[in-house]
Design an enzyme around this catalytic site. Sequence first.
Site, PDB file in Angstrom:
ATOM      1  N   CYS A 286     -28.752 101.468 -71.451  1.00  0.00           N
ATOM      2  CA  CYS A 286     -29.551 102.387 -70.697  1.00  0.00           C
ATOM      3  C   CYS A 286     -30.932 103.163 -71.213  1.00  0.00           C
ATOM      4  CB  CYS A 286     -28.635 103.593 -71.392  1.00  0.00           C
ATOM      5  SG  CYS A 286     -27.955 103.847 -73.344  1.00  0.00           S
TER       6      CYS A 286
ATOM      7  N   ASN B 104     -30.204 104.715 -75.745  1.00  0.00           N
ATOM      8  CA  ASN B 104     -29.089 103.988 -76.416  1.00  0.00           C
ATOM      9  C   ASN B 104     -28.555 104.992 -77.747  1.00  0.00           C
ATOM     10  OD1 ASN B 104     -30.027 101.314 -78.896  1.00  0.00           O
ATOM     11  ND2 ASN B 104     -28.121 101.367 -77.427  1.00  0.00           N
TER      12      ASN B 104
HETATM   13  P1  4NP Z   1     -28.738 107.281 -73.103  1.00  0.00           P
HETATM   14  O1  4NP Z   1     -28.415 108.942 -73.371  1.00  0.00           O
HETATM   15  O2  4NP Z   1     -29.517 106.774 -72.551  1.00  0.00           O
HETATM   16  O3  4NP Z   1     -27.632 107.264 -72.875  1.00  0.00           O
HETATM   17  O4  4NP Z   1     -28.585 107.450 -75.092  1.00  0.00           O
HETATM   18  C1  4NP Z   1     -30.135 109.656 -73.208  1.00  0.00           C
HETATM   19  C2  4NP Z   1     -30.541 109.579 -74.154  1.00  0.00           C
HETATM   20  C3  4NP Z   1     -31.574 110.589 -74.661  1.00  0.00           C
HETATM   21  C4  4NP Z   1     -32.618 111.013 -73.990  1.00  0.00           C
HETATM   22  C5  4NP Z   1     -31.292 110.864 -72.321  1.00  0.00           C
HETATM   23  C6  4NP Z   1     -30.624 109.898 -72.299  1.00  0.00           C
HETATM   24  N1  4NP Z   1     -33.781 111.476 -73.572  1.00  0.00           N
HETATM   25  O5  4NP Z   1     -33.994 112.701 -73.429  1.00  0.00           O
HETATM   26  O6  4NP Z   1     -33.860 112.308 -74.873  1.00  0.00           O
END
Ligand code: 4NP
Length: 152
Positions: free
Chosen positions: A7, A10
């Site tokens: 993703c 992560n």
């Molecule tokens: P993930 O979710 O891709 O499902 O882990 C996210 C985690 C962090 C961020 C965005 C989505 N971020 O912008 O820091």
Amino acid sequence: MKILMVCLGNICRSPLAEGILQSKLSDDFTVDSAGTINMHEGKSPDHRAVSIADKYNIDISEQQSRPFSASDFEKYDKIYCMDRNNLKDVLSLAKTDEDRNKVALFLENAEVPDPYWGDMKDFDEVFQLLETASERVAKDLKSRVKSKESHV
Ligand code: 4NP
């Protein structure tokens, strides 16, 4: 057989996907996860992801975020991406058709929505999507291993 879930950060979706899919497979299968950005490198999963997994008796608390790298194409047999941006970013690092053929959207034709800016209801919905997809993928992986075994 080695499977990688990918993703963005992560810390939410792919750690959950890793924990859920691994819970449906024996130790003959290794499931890991990575993110397309390195912003959360070394961090534990988001506390809401840990908490929703715990609600369904899956422990993801020991996982640590790490960025996806081109060398992952050599290490994994299958790479599942949570959304189309992840898919595009992973494919941009592929060098061969063999690399490209390893990559797929985990939900086949749909995306796992990013729950990071949402609430526990969003994390629960993501858990259910990943649970259903993991059931399908676990069956598929087991039958692929079986058919390989019957051809040796
Ligand atoms: P993930 O979710 O891709 O499902 O882990 C996210 C985690 C962090 C961020 C965005 C989505 N971020 O912008 O820091």
